[in-house]
Design a protein around this motif. Structure first.
Motif, short mmCIF file in Angstrom:
data_model
loop_
_atom_site.label_atom_id
_atom_site.label_comp_id
_atom_site.label_asym_id
_atom_site.label_seq_id
_atom_site.Cartn_x
_atom_site.Cartn_y
_atom_site.Cartn_z
N ASN A 194 4.74 6.66 0.23
CA ASN A 194 5.99 7.59 0.33
C ASN A 194 7.51 6.88 -0.23
OD1 ASN A 194 6.98 5.92 2.40
ND2 ASN A 194 6.22 7.28 4.00
N GLY A 195 7.15 5.59 -0.67
CA GLY A 195 8.19 4.69 -1.33
C GLY A 195 9.12 3.82 -0.06
N THR A 196 8.69 3.89 0.89
CA THR A 196 9.14 3.10 2.03
C THR A 196 8.82 1.55 1.58
OG1 THR A 196 8.82 4.63 3.69
CG2 THR A 196 9.17 2.61 4.35
N LEU A 197 7.95 1.27 1.13
CA LEU A 197 7.35 -0.15 0.53
C LEU A 197 7.17 -0.05 -1.02
CD1 LEU A 197 4.55 -0.84 3.05
CD2 LEU A 197 6.85 -1.57 3.45
N ASP A 198 7.69 -1.44 -1.32
CA ASP A 198 7.62 -1.46 -2.88
C ASP A 198 5.96 -1.83 -3.12
OD1 ASP A 198 10.27 -1.40 -3.05
OD2 ASP A 198 10.39 -3.54 -2.78
N ILE A 199 5.38 -2.45 -2.34
CA ILE A 199 4.20 -2.89 -2.53
C ILE A 199 3.35 -3.17 -1.28
CG2 ILE A 199 4.32 -4.00 -4.68
CD1 ILE A 199 4.43 -6.80 -3.06
N GLY A 200 1.95 -2.88 -1.47
CA GLY A 200 1.03 -3.55 -0.27
C GLY A 200 0.16 -4.39 -0.49
N VAL A 201 -0.87 -4.91 0.27
CA VAL A 201 -2.01 -5.72 -0.04
C VAL A 201 -3.23 -5.02 0.70
CG1 VAL A 201 -2.97 -8.10 0.00
CG2 VAL A 201 -0.38 -7.79 -0.38
N GLY A 202 -4.28 -5.12 0.22
CA GLY A 202 -5.46 -4.47 0.77
C GLY A 202 -6.60 -4.86 -0.03
N GLU A 203 -7.80 -4.34 0.46
CA GLU A 203 -8.85 -4.63 -0.28
C GLU A 203 -9.34 -3.27 -1.20
OE1 GLU A 203 -11.70 -4.86 2.96
OE2 GLU A 203 -10.78 -6.40 3.72
N VAL A 204 -9.90 -3.36 -2.36
CA VAL A 204 -10.24 -2.35 -3.31
C VAL A 204 -10.84 -1.15 -2.66
CG1 VAL A 204 -11.25 -1.71 -5.55
CG2 VAL A 204 -10.07 -3.95 -5.37
N GLU A 205 -11.89 -1.40 -1.88
CA GLU A 205 -12.82 -0.58 -1.05
C GLU A 205 -11.59 0.51 -0.28
OE1 GLU A 205 -16.56 1.31 -0.52
OE2 GLU A 205 -15.77 -0.33 -2.03
N GLU A 206 -10.73 -0.11 0.31
CA GLU A 206 -9.87 0.66 1.16
C GLU A 206 -8.93 1.54 0.18
OE1 GLU A 206 -8.77 -2.32 4.82
OE2 GLU A 206 -7.55 -2.36 3.12
N LEU A 207 -8.48 1.12 -0.90
CA LEU A 207 -7.86 2.01 -1.90
C LEU A 207 -8.51 2.85 -2.70
CD1 LEU A 207 -5.79 -1.20 -3.35
CD2 LEU A 207 -5.53 0.07 -1.18
N LYS A 208 -9.94 2.84 -2.65
CA LYS A 208 -10.78 3.59 -3.72
C LYS A 208 -10.30 5.22 -3.73
CE LYS A 208 -14.95 2.44 -3.72
NZ LYS A 208 -16.41 2.32 -3.76
N GLY A 209 -10.15 5.76 -2.87
CA GLY A 209 -9.68 7.20 -2.76
C GLY A 209 -8.48 7.40 -3.29
N GLN A 210 -7.35 6.75 -3.00
CA GLN A 210 -6.04 6.74 -3.86
C GLN A 210 -6.34 6.40 -5.16
OE1 GLN A 210 -4.01 8.35 -2.28
NE2 GLN A 210 -4.84 8.42 -0.25
N LEU A 211 -7.04 5.54 -5.59
CA LEU A 211 -7.28 4.99 -6.97
C LEU A 211 -7.95 6.11 -7.69
CD1 LEU A 211 -8.46 1.33 -6.70
CD2 LEU A 211 -6.33 2.06 -7.87
N GLN A 212 -8.84 6.73 -7.15
CA GLN A 212 -9.40 7.61 -7.97
C GLN A 212 -8.53 8.99 -8.19
OE1 GLN A 212 -12.99 8.14 -5.47
NE2 GLN A 212 -14.15 6.42 -6.64
N ALA A 213 -7.56 9.21 -7.27
CA ALA A 213 -6.94 10.29 -7.37
C ALA A 213 -5.55 10.01 -8.14
CB ALA A 213 -6.26 10.72 -6.03
N GLY A 214 -5.47 8.70 -8.56
CA GLY A 214 -4.32 8.33 -9.37
C GLY A 214 -3.07 8.30 -8.78
#
Length: 320
Positions: A194-214
């Motif tokens: 939602n733009g509240t944060l410029d960046i975040g840090v995490g593991e790729v496995e946690e991001l997989k769904g959002q990565l696939q959705a672009g």
């Protein structure tokens, strides 16, 4: 095939089978308990169950997973420390068991356990929303420099490795940024999207769904080298930010663990890490093999503990 040749081949096969059976029987225990502080479905729980599924047949051992939750790992550590040092019980290690010891100072901490192996690195990545103007880590830092007090970076919780990495990045790049902790990766993701944060840090496995959705873009990886599955993503170091996060997954035992058990376990782990079936599994989970045996694991764990303790002092989390 002539009878003499057939007999010779059968004899060789018999020797091979006998050798395999001997190798499987080499481990001193037929049943081994793998303890984790994670609840079922958590990161270490999933890691152990998948490891056991492949390692059991390889070693001829029945592995059982025991979830001992509570105290951010303190209860699980105490459970393993009280176990027999005969190779019948191990604890799934991550940097959490060091952090818990340094922060909460439980009666039984990580020093009550003996590291026996480090299996994987679980890389941490810096990500932003797809619509953000940031294309590199340098863009993020330049934005923070030009907008003092307005930049916001996010981490999963107050004492996580992720927060430590962002605080280090802020200090080393000489920018003042609010690093906002969250209750978990889900809340962090919402605030990045939602733009509240410029960046975040995490593991790729946690991001997989959002990565696939672009919906998110990965800007950097906090590792020594690029990830095999994301070779286009540069490390933070390649972008001029000398920050490396060493998030590992390994095994530890009660102090004084049997050398015979350690040797046999290491042999089994090295064999299963090279097995195609398990390779496919851990590669899909974005785990990077970094197999270390007992002596290396002890040294590595000590180095990580020293590094975490120093960082906690620098950040004012623990007294200097």
């Amino acid at each position: 095939m002539t009878h003499p040749l057939r007999a010779a081949v059968l004899a060789l096969l018999a020797v091979g089978v006998a050798a395999a059976a001997s190798a499987q029987a080499a481990y001193p225990q037929s049943r081994v308990t793998l303890v984790t502080h994670s609840s079922p479905g958590g990161g270490s729980d999933v890691f152990l169950r998948e490891l056991a599924r492949h390692l059991g047949p390889t070693m001829g051992v029945n592995f059982a997973i025991e979830n001992v939750t509570g105290g951010s790992g303190a209860k699980a550590m105490a459970t393993v420390a009280r176990g027999k040092p005969d190779g019948s019980v191990f604890y799934a290690t991550t940097p959490t068991y060091i952090q818990t010891t340094l922060l909460a100072k439980p009666d039984v901490g990580y020093t009550a356990l003996e590291p026996v192996a480090i299996l994987f690195e679980d890389p941490e990545v810096v990500f932003t929303r797809a619509e953000a103007p940031f294309k590199t880590l340098g863009d993020v830092i330049e934005h923070a420099r030009r907008n003092p007090g307005k930049a916001r970076w996010g981490a999963a919780n107050p004492t996580s490795l992720e927060r430590i990495a962002l605080e280090r990045m802020s200090r080393r790049m000489n920018v003042k940024v609010a690093v906002v902790p969250h209750e978990g990766g889900g809340d962090l993701m919402i605030n990045v999207l939602n733009g509240t944060l410029d960046i975040g840090v995490g593991e790729v496995e946690e991001l997989k769904g959002q990565l696939q959705a672009g919906k998110v873009r990965i800007l950097a990886v906090f590792s020594d080298k690029r990830m095999a599955l994301l070779p286009q993503v540069p490390t933070a170091r390649e972008q001029g930010v000398d920050v490396v996060v060493r998030k590992f997954r390994g095994l530890a035992a009660p102090r004084g663990v049997s050398p015979e058990a350690v040797k046999a376990l290491e042999a089994g782990l090295r064999k299963v890490l090279a097995a195609p079936g398990y390779q496919k599994s851990y590669t899909e989970s974005n785990l990077v093999p970094m197999m270390m045996g007992h002596d290396e694991a002890v040294r590595f764990t000590g180095e990580v503990a020293t590094d975490i303790a120093q960082t906690f002092r620098e950040l004012g989390i623990t007294p200097r």
